[in-house]
Design an enzyme around this catalytic site. Structure first.
Site, PDB file in Angstrom:
ATOM      1  N   ASP A  68      30.269  32.542  80.678  1.00 48.07           N
ATOM      2  CA  ASP A  68      30.270  32.073  79.294  1.00 48.07           C
ATOM      3  C   ASP A  68      30.865  33.089  78.324  1.00 48.07           C
ATOM      4  O   ASP A  68      30.855  32.871  77.109  1.00 48.07           O
ATOM      5  CB  ASP A  68      28.847  31.731  78.845  1.00 48.07           C
ATOM      6  N   ARG A  93      23.025  35.041  79.852  1.00 48.81           N
ATOM      7  CA  ARG A  93      24.079  35.536  78.949  1.00 48.81           C
ATOM      8  C   ARG A  93      23.757  36.925  78.385  1.00 48.81           C
ATOM      9  O   ARG A  93      24.533  37.446  77.575  1.00 48.81           O
ATOM     10  CB  ARG A  93      24.290  34.547  77.806  1.00 48.81           C
ATOM     11  N   ARG A 138      18.235  28.729  69.495  1.00 52.78           N
ATOM     12  CA  ARG A 138      18.673  30.033  69.989  1.00 52.78           C
ATOM     13  C   ARG A 138      18.229  31.151  69.038  1.00 52.78           C
ATOM     14  O   ARG A 138      17.249  31.822  69.275  1.00 52.78           O
ATOM     15  CB  ARG A 138      20.185  30.048  70.199  1.00 52.78           C
ATOM     16  N   HIS A 167      23.667  25.306  68.527  1.00 52.05           N
ATOM     17  CA  HIS A 167      24.152  26.390  67.680  1.00 52.05           C
ATOM     18  C   HIS A 167      24.628  25.805  66.363  1.00 52.05           C
ATOM     19  O   HIS A 167      25.130  24.676  66.317  1.00 52.05           O
ATOM     20  CB  HIS A 167      25.331  27.122  68.334  1.00 52.05           C
ATOM     21  N   CYS A 263      33.794  28.122  69.313  1.00 52.97           N
ATOM     22  CA  CYS A 263      33.062  28.927  70.291  1.00 52.97           C
ATOM     23  C   CYS A 263      33.974  29.963  70.940  1.00 52.97           C
ATOM     24  O   CYS A 263      33.514  31.054  71.305  1.00 52.97           O
ATOM     25  CB  CYS A 263      32.444  28.044  71.371  1.00 52.97           C
TER      26      CYS A 263
END
Length: 272
Positions: A68, A93, A138, A167, A263
């Site tokens: 990612d 992550r 998150r 997000h 992103c």
């Protein structure tokens, strides 16, 4: 209204190691095949487009085992030449945060290693007057306070309530920071957060579910050109009505990991 493009400075990461081997958002399904070569080709077209539009793009080396890492926006937040590193909620992550912060340190930036969870520009978006900060899935409120203290800018917390839009940069996009102009999908936010957005941005472009579902809000704007997923055709038409020049991109392979144009793009904002 006259729209003017302003040259930007971005950081990106080639999806050399991209795959979907775990699921930490509703878009990820490890049982579905991923074509890494196609993901790289789609990413390369986005990278080339930024150059064609006159923007500067730096690259961070992709690291094995971090599929990612291509989603560079999550790696940090850069305001006035100061870099707040990312601290990820998910263990998968976690190593990305230090990798991005090391890159910025090597480039001579002032950096802060965060104490609290924040997932970079995934949840921290800059407007003229505020840092808009997503929470609920998150990033956390303590991370918002840390950002406010570090950047010296007021932070406005916004509660996300739809897991598809985990997000802030999947539910809201800054079209022109200097003019405090944004677009967002109202149903992604709690009632109180919708009221705050309506008060702060009464002229915002409100996006419908069809365009939000194809990640139309995961867009990048330079003040004139708005680069967004090509499937968001309704949104593109509405942007044209407001004087923007939308440019559709096919990043469908990277959407399998829950990300698109924004992103893949971390903005580096120099000191004024």
């Amino acid at each position: 209204m006259t729209r003017t493009a302003r040259p930007r400075h971005y950081l990106m990461c080639r999806p050399t190691h991209f795959e979907v081997s775990y699921a930490i958002n509703p878009w990820m399904d490890p049982s579905k095949p991923v074509d890494t070569d196609l993901a790289v080709a789609q990413w390369e077209r986005l990278h080339a487009l930024y150059g064609e539009l006159g923007h500067r793009v730096d690259l961070i080396d992709p690291l094995p085992g971090l599929p990612d890492m291509v989603y560079a926006a999550n790696g940090a937040t850069v305001v006035d030449g100061k870099v707040l590193g990312a601290r990820f909620r998910n263990a998968e992550r976690a190593a990305e945060g230090p990798a991005y912060l090391d890159w910025f340190r090597d480039q001579g930036f002032t950096t802060r290693d965060p104490e609290h969870v924040n997932e970079g520009e995934g949840d921290l978006l800059l407007t003229a007057g505020h840092v808009l900060a997503g929470r609920g899935f998150r990033s956390v409120t303590a991370g918002h306070a840390e950002a406010q203290e570090f950047f010296g800018r007021p932070v406005v917390g916004l509660e996300l309530v739809d897991p598809r839009f985990y997000h802030l940069d999947t539910a809201l996009s800054v079209l022109d920071a200097d003019r405090d102009e944004i677009m967002y999908y109202p149903a992604a936010f709690s009632p109180g957060s919708r009221a705050v957005l309506a008060r702060l941005f009464p002229d915002a472009l409100l996006v419908d579910e069809a365009d939000a579902e194809v990640f139309g809000l995961n867009a990048v704007s330079d003040g004139l050109h708005v680069i967004l997923p090509e499937a968001a055709t309704g949104l593109a038409a509405r942007l044209r009505e407001r004087g923007f020049q939308p440019i559709g991109m096919d990043l469908s392979e990277l959407l399998k990991g829950g990300g698109s144009v924004k992103c893949c793009t971390l903005e580096i904002r120099a000191a004024a």
